[in-house]
Design an enzyme around this catalytic site. Structure first.
Site, PDB file in Angstrom:
ATOM      1  N   GLU A  55     -55.080 -58.146  44.964  1.00 26.85           N
ATOM      2  CA  GLU A  55     -53.868 -57.535  44.848  1.00 26.85           C
ATOM      3  C   GLU A  55     -52.869 -58.590  45.465  1.00 26.85           C
ATOM      4  O   GLU A  55     -53.049 -59.605  46.251  1.00 26.85           O
ATOM      5  CB  GLU A  55     -53.897 -56.656  46.275  1.00 26.85           C
ATOM      6  CG  GLU A  55     -52.590 -55.812  46.488  1.00 26.85           C
ATOM      7  CD  GLU A  55     -52.829 -55.159  47.707  1.00 26.85           C
ATOM      8  OE1 GLU A  55     -51.944 -53.910  47.919  1.00 26.85           O
ATOM      9  OE2 GLU A  55     -53.828 -54.930  48.581  1.00 26.85           O
ATOM     10  N   LYS A 124     -48.998 -49.366  42.786  1.00 23.83           N
ATOM     11  CA  LYS A 124     -49.792 -48.963  43.714  1.00 23.83           C
ATOM     12  C   LYS A 124     -49.273 -47.395  44.010  1.00 23.83           C
ATOM     13  O   LYS A 124     -48.008 -47.361  44.330  1.00 23.83           O
ATOM     14  CB  LYS A 124     -49.843 -49.694  44.847  1.00 23.83           C
ATOM     15  CG  LYS A 124     -50.913 -49.344  46.049  1.00 23.83           C
ATOM     16  CD  LYS A 124     -50.906 -50.687  47.157  1.00 23.83           C
ATOM     17  CE  LYS A 124     -52.034 -50.335  48.090  1.00 23.83           C
ATOM     18  NZ  LYS A 124     -51.964 -51.468  48.925  1.00 23.83           N
ATOM     19  N   CYS A 180     -56.156 -51.423  46.361  1.00 18.07           N
ATOM     20  CA  CYS A 180     -56.618 -51.364  47.741  1.00 18.07           C
ATOM     21  C   CYS A 180     -56.329 -50.136  48.345  1.00 18.07           C
ATOM     22  O   CYS A 180     -57.483 -49.337  47.972  1.00 18.07           O
ATOM     23  CB  CYS A 180     -55.673 -52.384  48.523  1.00 18.07           C
ATOM     24  SG  CYS A 180     -56.289 -52.806  50.089  1.00 18.07           S
ATOM     25  N   LEU A 375    -107.358 -44.548  40.882  1.00 22.39           N
ATOM     26  CA  LEU A 375    -106.046 -44.126  41.828  1.00 22.39           C
ATOM     27  C   LEU A 375    -105.591 -42.878  41.755  1.00 22.39           C
ATOM     28  O   LEU A 375    -105.143 -42.563  42.792  1.00 22.39           O
ATOM     29  CB  LEU A 375    -105.234 -45.221  41.045  1.00 22.39           C
ATOM     30  CG  LEU A 375    -105.034 -46.529  40.964  1.00 22.39           C
ATOM     31  CD1 LEU A 375    -103.975 -47.083  40.025  1.00 22.39           C
ATOM     32  CD2 LEU A 375    -104.917 -46.937  42.410  1.00 22.39           C
ATOM     33  N   GLY A 479    -110.912 -21.259  47.069  1.00 25.95           N
ATOM     34  CA  GLY A 479    -109.980 -22.465  47.350  1.00 25.95           C
ATOM     35  C   GLY A 479    -109.241 -22.534  45.699  1.00 25.95           C
ATOM     36  O   GLY A 479    -109.240 -21.669  45.020  1.00 25.95           O
ATOM     37  N   ALA A 495    -104.134 -37.564  28.571  1.00 22.20           N
ATOM     38  CA  ALA A 495    -104.854 -36.331  29.506  1.00 22.20           C
ATOM     39  C   ALA A 495    -105.297 -35.683  28.278  1.00 22.20           C
ATOM     40  O   ALA A 495    -104.592 -35.287  27.458  1.00 22.20           O
ATOM     41  CB  ALA A 495    -103.926 -35.696  30.549  1.00 22.20           C
ATOM     42  N   SER A 666     -92.703 -28.600  21.141  1.00 20.49           N
ATOM     43  CA  SER A 666     -93.998 -29.273  21.182  1.00 20.49           C
ATOM     44  C   SER A 666     -94.277 -29.639  19.555  1.00 20.49           C
ATOM     45  O   SER A 666     -95.289 -30.602  19.596  1.00 20.49           O
ATOM     46  CB  SER A 666     -94.766 -28.140  21.614  1.00 20.49           C
ATOM     47  OG  SER A 666     -94.818 -27.809  22.730  1.00 20.49           O
TER      48      SER A 666
END
Length: 683
Positions: A55, A124, A180, A375, A479, A495, A666
């Protein structure tokens, strides 16, 4: 922009911006012009497209009533004329701060200069008049100045707060200027500029320094860039300003979507420029993806109609100017150690919380998990253990099963047992080989006759049997099956449809990419989430080669390697981030990956995997694995993702849930991506 060479940043939607820190001289516009021109020439040599100066840098900011002196104002215009003339030989657009007169008022202005012309002048809006500031003593606010012009050093130019500056020959590069205090207001002018189409927001500042104010500035710049889906370039006054009552640190910062791209050294006496290559194409894509941005423009009365677009032609780079941009090799992993621990804490607890809620909802008596010693199953088990701890349940609530097949190594099997015993979960072993042998015989598979045929059927018979056992065991014990497959595997289709890494009752890992998972497990060790015995086993598991262990070792004893088949997970997760989170084209992703991975010395990210951090991949290798990724992601894998079970989203970078972040056909094709990929050089 495919006519530009692959190495050009402009081919890939990047713009090089700079924030300059000139050394000013009090009330000496001629000397200040010299300093500005010198830095502009340096920026030109560095290939900068846009450079923002502080500025009132032409006159100096802290000169108080001298701003109202005729001699100073005349010399300021003469200095601007010199800067404009010098810009004839420069490629960069310059944003320079100066006091300018118009209609009996004095304005604090940002002047856009390019190729020997003044593109426009922005006054400004918000003038601070509190504590150490008293700008209203000298300046008028420009808030009501629109559709106006101004004469500067004999040149007429557009004037007003309604100006945007757009490259006519380079899509998405449009910048806005504010000054500013404008940023400190509740309604920064740059907000309207962004809603009207500006992707780069610029601030010419003379903010003086007090304790902790640097953090405040960074916070404001970061939040404005994030809220407006923009880059924010901030240049503050520094050495040379008067220290009669205040001091200056010369802080300059560049942010993009809330992330710091570059920051200057503070309290530096030497002039200089910081640079960053901001991704305006990414910003445009992000705005398209986030409807809130466009809604805000609509609610604000379409600010685009209130702005004038001043066009200029960008000097497009046709050579390799490098890349000045912070690139994370592991974009799903934070690159600051203190942030890494925080993110790991949040990611881990998101998974734990999701599993706890599912246990509460189903009133399950047990959690059933297949433990391979790898993992994914390891991480699923430690999440389940923490969930039980949180609910006050014994860890024997977890029923862990190791199910060795024809290729299970003694090392992973031993680690699976050590882990289950260390964590005090229910642990059993079911040898699936007899059942697999019977199934293969029933199918008349050559392996059942003694032939070494290790095809996809051979692999999936083993994978499928493990899943069958787990689901029936869950029935038997009241479960549900906890899934182990991760985000990276879902992206690659690594997968088997309907089996354990794809199908479960609740999939705790589906929001975690492989690269982050390694850090998460390491974090549980370093933060002492478990006892020393468990930590020792977790460390051993981290050191293993990633393998599905479905095919026996070869004659050299080499185990089946996942990364040999699908590519390094470090690269695949890099590709996934820029595809899923940013929607970038393959050629752009290859360009970024090339800059991130071509030099092993760039691998300085935190964590305990120096061999992965220090890897090096050249462009042909990147291209090869990117082509593999594109084919797998867009063609081979979506039908699997369309049928995945529930699981918690972990990363802001996205998930692949068909009910959440990612919806795709898909039966789609990858022709558009492959066509773009074909433009990547093979060497």
């Amino acid at each position: 922009m495919t006519e530009l060479p692959f190495t050009s940043i402009h081919r890939h939607g990047l713009v090089r911006v700079g924030a300059a820190r000139p050394r000013v001289t009090i009330a000496d516009p001629a000397a200040n012009a010299d300093s500005i021109i010198a830095l502009a020439q340096e920026a030109h040599a560095r290939g900068a497209d846009l450079v923002v100066f502080p500025e009132l840098c032409v006159s100096a900011y802290a000169i108080d009533d001298l701003h109202l002196q005729q001699a100073l104002l005349d010399l300021s215009e003469a200095a601007i004329a010199r800067i404009v003339d010098a810009s004839n030989d420069l490629r960069s657009v310059l944003l320079v701060g100066a006091p300018l007169r118009r209609n009996g008022r004095l304005y604090n202005c940002a002047i856009a200069i390019h190729a020997g012309t003044i593109l426009g002048v922005v006054p400004k809006t918000f003038l601070p008049n509190y504590r150490e500031f008293y700008e209203k003593r000298w300046f008028a606010s420009g808030h009501d100045q629109c559709r106006a012009t101004i004469t500067v050093a004999g040149r007429e130019a557009p004037f007003g707060v309604d100006l945007l500056f757009a490259a006519g020959n380079y899509a998405d590069f449009c910048f806005h200027a504010e000054i500013c205090e404008d940023l400190w207001s509740p309604t920064p002018p740059s907000t309207a500029g962004a809603l009207a189409g500006a992707t780069v927001l610029c601030n010419l500042s003379a903010s003086n320094i007090t304790i902790a104010k640097a953090d405040e500035r960074s916070l404001l710049c970061a939040s404005q860039s994030n809220r407006c889906a923009a880059a924010y370039v901030y240049a503050a006054a520094g050495a040379g300003e008067s220290t009669t009552d205040v001091a200056w640190d010369g802080q300059s910062v560049i942010f993009e979507l809330g992330e710091e791209m570059a920051a200057s050294k503070r309290f530096c006496r030497d002039p200089g420029v910081i640079y960053a290559d901001v991704d305006v194409r990414r910003l445009a894509l992000d705005r398209m993806r986030t409807g809130t941005h466009n809604d805000a423009a609509s609610f604000a009365g379409q600010p685009e109609t209130r702005f004038r677009r001043i066009q200029f032609n960008l000097d497009l780079q046709d050579g390799d100017t490098g890349l000045i941009r912070k690139l994370r090799r592991f974009p799903f992993v934070p690159n600051r150690p203190e942030r890494l621990a925080q993110d790991c804490y949040e990611a881990f607890n998101i998974q734990v919380d999701g599993l706890v809620r599912r246990m509460e909802a189903t009133k399950a008596k047990h959690l059933v998990i297949g433990i391979s010693g790898g993992l994914d199953s390891t991480h699923a088990l430690i999440v389940a253990a923490k969930a039980c701890d949180l609910m006050g349940l014994p860890r024997s609530t977890i029923l862990g099963y190791t199910m060795p097949g024809f290729a299970t190594s003694e090392g992973t099997k031993a680690n699976a047992w050590k882990l289950m015993q260390a964590m005090a979960v229910g642990a059993e072993e079911i040898d699936i080989r007899p059942a697999a042998q019977q199934m293969l015989a029933d199918m008349r598979h050559p392996f059942a006759k003694g032939e070494k045929v290790y095809d996809i059927t051979f692999e999936n018979v083993q994978a499928g049997l493990r899943t069958d056992y787990l689901f029936r065991l869950a029935n038997q014990h009241g479960g549900f099956v906890v899934g182990t497959g991760d985000l990276s595997e879902l992206a690659l289709g690594w997968a088997t449809y309907g089996v354990g890494d794809h199908m479960s009752h609740y999939a705790v890992n589906t929001g975690v990419p492989k690269t982050l998972m390694q850090y998460l497990i390491r974090w549980t060790v370093e933060s002492k989430q478990f006892d020393a015995e468990t930590a020792e086993v977790l460390t051993a598991i981290l050191d293993q080669e990633i393998s599905p262990e479905l095919v026996p070792a070869d004659e050299n004893g080499e185990m089946q390697s996942t990364e040999d088949k699908v590519g390094p997970y470090a690269l695949n997760d890099f590709f996934l981030y820029y595809t899923l989170r940013q929607g970038q084209a393959p050629s752009k992703i290859a360009f970024l990956a090339w800059h991130a991975w071509r030099d092993r010395n760039l691998g300085n990210w935190p964590g305990a995997f120096p061999e992965k951090n220090k890897a090096e991949y050249d462009l042909p290798v990147i291209r090869h694995w990117l082509e593999n990724f594109v084919h797998r992601f867009f063609v081979l894998s979506q039908f699997k993702r369309s049928a995945i079970p529930n699981g918690p989203k972990v990363l802001a970078g996205g998930s692949l849930s068909p009910r959440g972040d990612w919806r795709a056909p898909s039966d789609g094709t990858a022709s558009a991506w492959m066509s773009d990929l074909a433009t990547i050089p093979r060497s």
